[in-house]
Design a protein around this motif. Sequence first.
Motif, mmCIF file in Angstrom:
data_model
loop_
_atom_site.group_PDB
_atom_site.id
_atom_site.type_symbol
_atom_site.label_atom_id
_atom_site.label_comp_id
_atom_site.label_asym_id
_atom_site.label_seq_id
_atom_site.Cartn_x
_atom_site.Cartn_y
_atom_site.Cartn_z
ATOM 1 N N HIS A 127 0.836 -1.200 0.000
ATOM 2 C CA HIS A 127 0.000 0.000 0.000
ATOM 3 C C HIS A 127 0.870 1.249 0.000
ATOM 4 C CE1 HIS A 127 -2.955 3.020 1.136
ATOM 5 N NE2 HIS A 127 -2.153 3.349 2.134
ATOM 6 N N LYS A 128 1.859 1.273 0.903
ATOM 7 C CA LYS A 128 2.734 2.445 0.999
ATOM 8 C C LYS A 128 3.512 2.659 -0.295
ATOM 9 C CE LYS A 128 1.618 3.692 5.112
ATOM 10 N NZ LYS A 128 0.885 4.939 5.322
ATOM 11 N N LEU A 129 3.942 1.592 -0.930
ATOM 12 C CA LEU A 129 4.647 1.716 -2.203
ATOM 13 C C LEU A 129 3.732 2.282 -3.288
ATOM 14 C CD1 LEU A 129 6.702 -1.611 -2.232
ATOM 15 C CD2 LEU A 129 7.575 0.720 -1.874
ATOM 16 N N GLN A 130 2.476 1.866 -3.299
ATOM 17 C CA GLN A 130 1.543 2.384 -4.307
ATOM 18 C C GLN A 130 1.179 3.841 -4.053
ATOM 19 O OE1 GLN A 130 -1.717 -0.219 -5.355
ATOM 20 N NE2 GLN A 130 -0.360 -1.996 -5.376
ATOM 21 N N VAL A 131 1.074 4.226 -2.784
ATOM 22 C CA VAL A 131 0.833 5.639 -2.468
ATOM 23 C C VAL A 131 1.996 6.473 -2.998
ATOM 24 C CG1 VAL A 131 0.690 7.322 -0.581
ATOM 25 C CG2 VAL A 131 -0.676 5.218 -0.491
ATOM 26 N N ARG A 132 3.201 5.996 -2.770
ATOM 27 C CA ARG A 132 4.410 6.671 -3.253
ATOM 28 C C ARG A 132 4.363 6.804 -4.779
ATOM 29 N NH1 ARG A 132 9.669 6.935 -1.165
ATOM 30 N NH2 ARG A 132 11.240 7.177 -2.791
ATOM 31 N N GLN A 133 3.947 5.752 -5.474
ATOM 32 C CA GLN A 133 3.870 5.780 -6.937
ATOM 33 C C GLN A 133 2.855 6.802 -7.433
ATOM 34 O OE1 GLN A 133 3.058 1.662 -7.773
ATOM 35 N NE2 GLN A 133 5.207 1.058 -7.578
ATOM 36 N N VAL A 134 1.742 6.930 -6.719
ATOM 37 C CA VAL A 134 0.740 7.934 -7.105
ATOM 38 C C VAL A 134 1.342 9.333 -6.983
ATOM 39 C CG1 VAL A 134 -1.455 9.013 -6.445
ATOM 40 C CG2 VAL A 134 -1.271 6.512 -6.524
ATOM 41 N N ILE A 135 1.993 9.599 -5.873
ATOM 42 C CA ILE A 135 2.615 10.918 -5.684
ATOM 43 C C ILE A 135 3.672 11.152 -6.760
ATOM 44 C CG2 ILE A 135 4.038 12.314 -4.128
ATOM 45 C CD1 ILE A 135 2.546 10.808 -1.793
ATOM 46 N N GLN A 136 4.506 10.159 -7.001
ATOM 47 C CA GLN A 136 5.567 10.278 -8.001
ATOM 48 C C GLN A 136 5.001 10.576 -9.392
ATOM 49 O OE1 GLN A 136 7.903 6.692 -8.546
ATOM 50 N NE2 GLN A 136 9.704 7.907 -9.060
ATOM 51 N N ARG A 137 3.914 9.929 -9.739
ATOM 52 C CA ARG A 137 3.286 10.128 -11.050
ATOM 53 C C ARG A 137 2.834 11.573 -11.255
ATOM 54 N NH1 ARG A 137 0.537 5.624 -10.593
ATOM 55 N NH2 ARG A 137 -1.416 6.574 -10.006
#
Length: 192
Positions: A127-137
């Motif tokens: 979950h935390k990795l996917q949240v990070r990916q959303v922000i990065q995008r």
Amino acid sequence: MSKKRQILVDTALELFYRNGINTIGINEILKSAGVAKRTLYTDFDSKETLILAALHQRHERFIDWLESKLSNSDSDASVIENLFKSLASWFDNQEPALGDFRGCFFINTSAEFSDTSCEISRFCNQHKLQVRQVIQRHLHSKDPILLESICVLKEGAITTAYMSGDNHTVIAHCLEILKVLQERLNQQVQSK
């Protein structure tokens, strides 16, 4: 998803988020949901399976919420502003999609399931990795320091707001720190 299964997941998520997972038993979930034990075990073979379903539902809600909050960001500054203003709104219980603020469900769950090799702990990490990916995008800058700083400050803000109740100060501090960081990163780029 069947209606009764959805009721079980909704009830479990609400009870787990409000009270913690290990303090809530299956019988309490069944009683609150108004569902028979047989129905529970038709859809879930264990409490762990129900926990994972609740985590998955919360994950989808949070990712959808985060995407909607960052979708109109046209600069790194607006990503930061939109993210932290949205967090402040959540901390103030003004985000119906996320419900009343009780900290991060994934951090709270990780504290209860500290074996990092268990499926529940691994899901929280994903979950935390996917949240990070959303922000990065949504960021325009590819500087890893900016992304890392935003993510660390976001996690710190959630934890601090939950533990201290001082929602507005923590958000103001995060925004100020990120403003200074962006200015320094911009100066480095310009001096090259």
